[in-house]
Design a protein around this motif. Sequence first.
Motif, PDB file in Angstrom:
ATOM      1  N   LEU A   1     -38.806   1.790  -3.133  1.00 38.43           N
ATOM      2  CA  LEU A   1     -39.903   1.530  -4.311  1.00 38.43           C
ATOM      3  C   LEU A   1     -41.325   1.128  -3.513  1.00 38.43           C
ATOM      4  CD1 LEU A   1     -40.477   1.299  -7.245  1.00 38.43           C
ATOM      5  CD2 LEU A   1     -39.731  -1.076  -7.087  1.00 38.43           C
ATOM      6  N   ALA A   2     -41.300   0.409  -2.705  1.00 40.59           N
ATOM      7  CA  ALA A   2     -42.439  -0.036  -2.061  1.00 40.59           C
ATOM      8  C   ALA A   2     -43.049   1.188  -1.577  1.00 40.59           C
ATOM      9  CB  ALA A   2     -42.288  -1.291  -1.032  1.00 40.59           C
ATOM     10  N   ALA A   3     -42.518   2.047  -0.698  1.00 41.73           N
ATOM     11  CA  ALA A   3     -43.039   3.062  -0.161  1.00 41.73           C
ATOM     12  C   ALA A   3     -43.597   3.970  -1.122  1.00 41.73           C
ATOM     13  CB  ALA A   3     -42.186   3.795   0.583  1.00 41.73           C
ATOM     14  N   SER A   4     -43.001   4.292  -2.363  1.00 45.23           N
ATOM     15  CA  SER A   4     -43.493   4.968  -3.377  1.00 45.23           C
ATOM     16  C   SER A   4     -44.930   4.535  -4.132  1.00 45.23           C
ATOM     17  CB  SER A   4     -42.319   5.240  -4.376  1.00 45.23           C
ATOM     18  OG  SER A   4     -41.890   4.342  -5.155  1.00 45.23           O
TER      19      SER A   4
ATOM     20  N   GLY B   1     -34.739   5.837  -8.269  1.00 47.03           N
ATOM     21  CA  GLY B   1     -34.745   7.053  -7.410  1.00 47.03           C
ATOM     22  C   GLY B   1     -33.548   7.057  -6.547  1.00 47.03           C
ATOM     23  N   ASN B   2     -33.577   8.354  -6.062  1.00 45.50           N
ATOM     24  CA  ASN B   2     -32.275   8.884  -5.453  1.00 45.50           C
ATOM     25  C   ASN B   2     -32.407   8.263  -3.911  1.00 45.50           C
ATOM     26  OD1 ASN B   2     -33.722  10.751  -3.750  1.00 45.50           O
ATOM     27  ND2 ASN B   2     -33.471  12.368  -5.402  1.00 45.50           N
ATOM     28  N   TYR B   3     -31.485   8.624  -3.067  1.00 48.20           N
ATOM     29  CA  TYR B   3     -31.420   8.132  -1.605  1.00 48.20           C
ATOM     30  C   TYR B   3     -31.594   9.544  -0.572  1.00 48.20           C
ATOM     31  CZ  TYR B   3     -30.136   3.613  -3.553  1.00 48.20           C
ATOM     32  OH  TYR B   3     -30.068   2.469  -4.316  1.00 48.20           O
ATOM     33  N   ASP B   4     -32.254  10.436  -1.164  1.00 46.52           N
ATOM     34  CA  ASP B   4     -32.560  11.579  -0.185  1.00 46.52           C
ATOM     35  C   ASP B   4     -32.955  11.225   1.113  1.00 46.52           C
ATOM     36  OD1 ASP B   4     -31.367  13.622  -1.800  1.00 46.52           O
ATOM     37  OD2 ASP B   4     -33.189  14.105  -2.790  1.00 46.52           O
ATOM     38  N   GLY B   5     -32.233  11.569   2.221  1.00 46.43           N
ATOM     39  CA  GLY B   5     -32.857  11.337   3.482  1.00 46.43           C
ATOM     40  C   GLY B   5     -32.604  10.163   4.151  1.00 46.43           C
TER      41      GLY B   5
ATOM     42  N   ASP C   1     -36.587  11.737  -8.093  1.00 43.93           N
ATOM     43  CA  ASP C   1     -37.586  11.587  -6.908  1.00 43.93           C
ATOM     44  C   ASP C   1     -38.475  10.642  -6.845  1.00 43.93           C
ATOM     45  OD1 ASP C   1     -40.555  12.806  -7.700  1.00 43.93           O
ATOM     46  OD2 ASP C   1     -38.876  13.490  -9.110  1.00 43.93           O
ATOM     47  N   TRP C   2     -38.667   9.966  -5.576  1.00 42.74           N
ATOM     48  CA  TRP C   2     -39.519   8.888  -5.523  1.00 42.74           C
ATOM     49  C   TRP C   2     -40.746   8.880  -5.639  1.00 42.74           C
ATOM     50  CZ3 TRP C   2     -37.706   4.175  -5.869  1.00 42.74           C
ATOM     51  CH2 TRP C   2     -36.645   3.884  -5.468  1.00 42.74           C
ATOM     52  N   PRO C   3     -41.726  10.270  -5.387  1.00 39.76           N
ATOM     53  CA  PRO C   3     -42.939  10.351  -5.884  1.00 39.76           C
ATOM     54  C   PRO C   3     -43.151  10.125  -7.696  1.00 39.76           C
ATOM     55  CG  PRO C   3     -42.445  11.863  -4.327  1.00 39.76           C
ATOM     56  CD  PRO C   3     -41.319  11.137  -4.574  1.00 39.76           C
ATOM     57  N   THR C   4     -42.340  10.805  -8.421  1.00 39.74           N
ATOM     58  CA  THR C   4     -42.480  10.360  -9.640  1.00 39.74           C
ATOM     59  C   THR C   4     -42.218   8.871 -10.054  1.00 39.74           C
ATOM     60  OG1 THR C   4     -41.314  12.646 -10.181  1.00 39.74           O
ATOM     61  CG2 THR C   4     -41.348  10.965 -11.838  1.00 39.74           C
ATOM     62  N   VAL C   5     -41.450   8.200  -9.323  1.00 36.68           N
ATOM     63  CA  VAL C   5     -40.968   6.869  -9.830  1.00 36.68           C
ATOM     64  C   VAL C   5     -42.176   6.049  -9.297  1.00 36.68           C
ATOM     65  CG1 VAL C   5     -39.695   4.902  -8.830  1.00 36.68           C
ATOM     66  CG2 VAL C   5     -38.411   6.944  -9.365  1.00 36.68           C
ATOM     67  N   GLY C   6     -42.566   6.423  -8.091  1.00 40.18           N
ATOM     68  CA  GLY C   6     -43.920   5.741  -7.507  1.00 40.18           C
ATOM     69  C   GLY C   6     -45.158   5.738  -8.826  1.00 40.18           C
ATOM     70  N   ARG C   7     -45.179   6.966  -9.282  1.00 39.88           N
ATOM     71  CA  ARG C   7     -46.538   7.329 -10.202  1.00 39.88           C
ATOM     72  C   ARG C   7     -46.163   6.454 -11.437  1.00 39.88           C
ATOM     73  NH1 ARG C   7     -45.965  12.547  -8.455  1.00 39.88           N
ATOM     74  NH2 ARG C   7     -44.626  13.173  -9.891  1.00 39.88           N
ATOM     75  N   ARG C   8     -44.987   6.585 -11.859  1.00 40.93           N
ATOM     76  CA  ARG C   8     -44.754   5.766 -12.954  1.00 40.93           C
ATOM     77  C   ARG C   8     -44.829   4.312 -12.984  1.00 40.93           C
ATOM     78  NH1 ARG C   8     -40.225  10.189 -15.265  1.00 40.93           N
ATOM     79  NH2 ARG C   8     -41.864  11.703 -16.038  1.00 40.93           N
ATOM     80  N   THR C   9     -44.308   3.911 -11.862  1.00 39.78           N
ATOM     81  CA  THR C   9     -44.591   2.385 -11.506  1.00 39.78           C
ATOM     82  C   THR C   9     -45.853   1.960 -11.435  1.00 39.78           C
ATOM     83  OG1 THR C   9     -42.165   2.482 -10.463  1.00 39.78           O
ATOM     84  CG2 THR C   9     -43.394   0.493 -10.181  1.00 39.78           C
ATOM     85  N   ALA C  10     -46.550   2.744 -10.775  1.00 40.32           N
ATOM     86  CA  ALA C  10     -47.899   2.215 -10.721  1.00 40.32           C
ATOM     87  C   ALA C  10     -48.789   2.424 -11.951  1.00 40.32           C
ATOM     88  CB  ALA C  10     -48.733   3.219  -9.706  1.00 40.32           C
TER      89      ALA C  10
END
Length: 374
Positions: A31-34, A171-175, A352-361
């Motif tokens: 989450l922090a990275a996103s 978010g998922n755990y891809d990678g 996906d985490w990019p979407t999570v990051g955008r919505r959290t921001a």
Amino acid sequence: MTAGGTASQPRPVVVMTPDWRAGGNPYLDLLAASVAAQGWAVRFADLPDGDFALTRLVRRERPDVLHLHWANELLAPCAWARHAVVGWLRRRKLAADVRAARRQGARVVWTVHNLVAHDSSHPQHELRARAVLADAVDHVIVHSNGALQALHHAYRNGAPRAGRCSVIHHGNYDGHYPPNPALEAQLRKRWRLDGDQTVLLFFGSVRRYKGLGRLLAAMRGCDRADLRVIVAGRPADDETRRELDQACANDPRLLVEPSFIADADAAAYYAVADAVVIPFERTLTSGSAVLAMTMGKALLLPGAARLLDLCDDSGALYFDDDAGLLRLLQTLDRVSVRTMGQRNRLAAAGFDWPTVGRRTALAYQPAMPQVAPR
């Protein structure tokens, strides 16, 4: 407040609390990275002990946003109050703490992961305190529409109003968990898994609220010789370890690795399983279920887990009680659950985490409209 920042305007700061990153779940790091990718400076801090913890944390850290996750420490004094008047006074103090933190210039955002703490001894007292907290913060985040509905039902007048709540998927755990074919081969050899068995996985820290007892009871009632259940994770206490040891001694179909599973080893346990069983008793979100979907596995879940909005009957088999779980174990078809797992893998790609990051921001911004998932 805007994300980004220039040489003359530093990036806005969010402090996430409490700092539970050492527990083995990478959720907070991901989450922090996103959020950092959206232009935010992210820091972690634990809540200080004592009264007005949020206010003192804001004074010390000076964040633009204080993002509260697990509120157990804040809520415990309210939940443990022996007398109604004491409980009322402590709830008022909790609300005053949030208001004071906001007056210090921080926007307070709370991600509600559970209706009450998993080990809550006074859930009704805690629910009243959580309703007060939800009403006092600037913004609330939940991981599903089903969770939002449960929040409104449980918190009632304290439930977040329209415009003060966002629904943002976990978010998922891809990678994050790389394949480990060497360990996978070792596990198959060690447990004699030759492809003729139907293998279920119970993964992660083994705690009572996760429903281990009901799974073991269902196994005792199931007469399938081809069934295997892997329990991989460290027991949370000696009583749970003893229960697991006894069950393992009495049933050779139960395969146990009673220790912490490192990230580098986790994928191997999923690779040898056909489906993942998560018989938890109560929660608003499940990183374990998201991880299983990321790994392309079907899910066995209690009916209450439908509120997670993660997958429908095409990706999960639901049971309403212990007898229902037993029926699933008796009738589970290996080929069918593998197909369900493939569907879950496709669904997890959408978390996906990019979407999570955008919505959290976006939820960090004032005058925030409700954000619903795709």
